[in-house]
Design a protein around this motif. Structure first.
Motif, PDB file in Angstrom:
ATOM      1  N   GLU A   2      42.839  23.380 103.751  1.00 26.07           N
ATOM      2  CA  GLU A   2      42.577  24.628 104.472  1.00 26.07           C
ATOM      3  C   GLU A   2      43.476  25.731 103.931  1.00 26.07           C
ATOM      4  O   GLU A   2      44.655  25.520 103.685  1.00 26.07           O
ATOM      5  CB  GLU A   2      42.834  24.469 105.966  1.00 26.07           C
ATOM      6  N   ARG A   4      44.424  29.882 104.646  1.00 23.50           N
ATOM      7  CA  ARG A   4      44.310  31.049 105.528  1.00 23.50           C
ATOM      8  C   ARG A   4      45.017  32.210 104.855  1.00 23.50           C
ATOM      9  O   ARG A   4      46.159  32.081 104.429  1.00 23.50           O
ATOM     10  CB  ARG A   4      44.926  30.752 106.885  1.00 23.50           C
ATOM     11  N   SER A  15      39.814  32.404 106.547  1.00 22.03           N
ATOM     12  CA  SER A  15      40.140  30.992 106.668  1.00 22.03           C
ATOM     13  C   SER A  15      38.984  30.169 106.138  1.00 22.03           C
ATOM     14  O   SER A  15      37.835  30.385 106.511  1.00 22.03           O
ATOM     15  CB  SER A  15      40.406  30.650 108.139  1.00 22.03           C
ATOM     16  N   PHE A  16      39.293  29.204 105.241  1.00 19.84           N
ATOM     17  CA  PHE A  16      38.249  28.374 104.657  1.00 19.84           C
ATOM     18  C   PHE A  16      38.833  27.084 104.110  1.00 19.84           C
ATOM     19  O   PHE A  16      40.030  26.957 103.924  1.00 19.84           O
ATOM     20  CB  PHE A  16      37.499  29.129 103.552  1.00 19.84           C
ATOM     21  N   GLU A  17      37.965  26.111 103.868  1.00 23.76           N
ATOM     22  CA  GLU A  17      38.333  24.831 103.264  1.00 23.76           C
ATOM     23  C   GLU A  17      37.995  24.889 101.780  1.00 23.76           C
ATOM     24  O   GLU A  17      36.964  25.432 101.391  1.00 23.76           O
ATOM     25  CB  GLU A  17      37.539  23.688 103.904  1.00 23.76           C
ATOM     26  N   THR A  18      38.848  24.312 100.937  1.00 22.36           N
ATOM     27  CA  THR A  18      38.602  24.287  99.501  1.00 22.36           C
ATOM     28  C   THR A  18      38.988  22.936  98.922  1.00 22.36           C
ATOM     29  O   THR A  18      39.796  22.211  99.502  1.00 22.36           O
ATOM     30  CB  THR A  18      39.376  25.416  98.782  1.00 22.36           C
ATOM     31  N   THR A  40      37.008  29.918  95.902  1.00 22.78           N
ATOM     32  CA  THR A  40      35.746  29.275  96.257  1.00 22.78           C
ATOM     33  C   THR A  40      36.017  28.195  97.283  1.00 22.78           C
ATOM     34  O   THR A  40      36.962  27.419  97.140  1.00 22.78           O
ATOM     35  CB  THR A  40      35.092  28.641  95.013  1.00 22.78           C
ATOM     36  N   ASP A  41      35.176  28.127  98.344  1.00 24.09           N
ATOM     37  CA  ASP A  41      35.366  27.107  99.366  1.00 24.09           C
ATOM     38  C   ASP A  41      34.536  25.872  99.060  1.00 24.09           C
ATOM     39  O   ASP A  41      33.843  25.802  98.041  1.00 24.09           O
ATOM     40  CB  ASP A  41      35.073  27.659 100.766  1.00 24.09           C
ATOM     41  N   THR A  42      34.617  24.864  99.949  1.00 22.64           N
ATOM     42  CA  THR A  42      33.925  23.591  99.734  1.00 22.64           C
ATOM     43  C   THR A  42      32.415  23.720  99.834  1.00 22.64           C
ATOM     44  O   THR A  42      31.693  22.859  99.359  1.00 22.64           O
ATOM     45  CB  THR A  42      34.401  22.526 100.739  1.00 22.64           C
ATOM     46  N   LYS A  43      31.923  24.799 100.437  1.00 20.58           N
ATOM     47  CA  LYS A  43      30.482  25.013 100.576  1.00 20.58           C
ATOM     48  C   LYS A  43      29.919  25.845  99.425  1.00 20.58           C
ATOM     49  O   LYS A  43      28.742  26.164  99.408  1.00 20.58           O
ATOM     50  CB  LYS A  43      30.175  25.703 101.906  1.00 20.58           C
ATOM     51  N   ARG A  45      30.864  28.955  98.675  1.00 18.03           N
ATOM     52  CA  ARG A  45      30.984  30.395  98.917  1.00 18.03           C
ATOM     53  C   ARG A  45      32.159  30.946  98.122  1.00 18.03           C
ATOM     54  O   ARG A  45      33.174  30.285  97.966  1.00 18.03           O
ATOM     55  CB  ARG A  45      31.183  30.687 100.404  1.00 18.03           C
ATOM     56  N   HIS A  46      32.010  32.161  97.615  1.00 24.30           N
ATOM     57  CA  HIS A  46      33.052  32.811  96.826  1.00 24.30           C
ATOM     58  C   HIS A  46      33.675  33.937  97.638  1.00 24.30           C
ATOM     59  O   HIS A  46      32.983  34.683  98.310  1.00 24.30           O
ATOM     60  CB  HIS A  46      32.465  33.381  95.532  1.00 24.30           C
TER      61      HIS A  46
END
Length: 71
Positions: A2, A4, A15-18, A40-43, A45-46
């Motif tokens: 995570e 932030r 806040s995002f997961e990577t 870039t996150d785990t989904k 998204r940039h």
């Protein structure tokens, strides 16, 4: 992991997961003294963040969450 990021003059934080490691995130933020930081996150998204607008970066741990009961 995570991540932030606090942004100047914004009530909300980013806040995002990577999948990137803490060292990769730290190097990316520190290397971009000026300009744009691209994350870039785990989904997939940039996120493009102006480095000058970053007030803080909180990098979580790599530890996986435990599931189940502790006895």
């Amino acid at each position: 992991m995570e991540v932030r990021i606090g942004i100047n003059q914004s009530a909300r934080e980013l806040s995002f997961e990577t999948d990137a490691s803490a060292d990769e995130i730290r190097e990316l933020i520190q290397a971009e003294a000026e300009g744009i930081v691209a994350l870039t996150d785990t989904k997939g998204r940039h996120f493009l963040v102006n480095r000058a607008a970053i007030t803080y970066v909180e990098i979580g741990t790599d530890a996986a969450r435990k599931v189940g009961f502790v006895s």
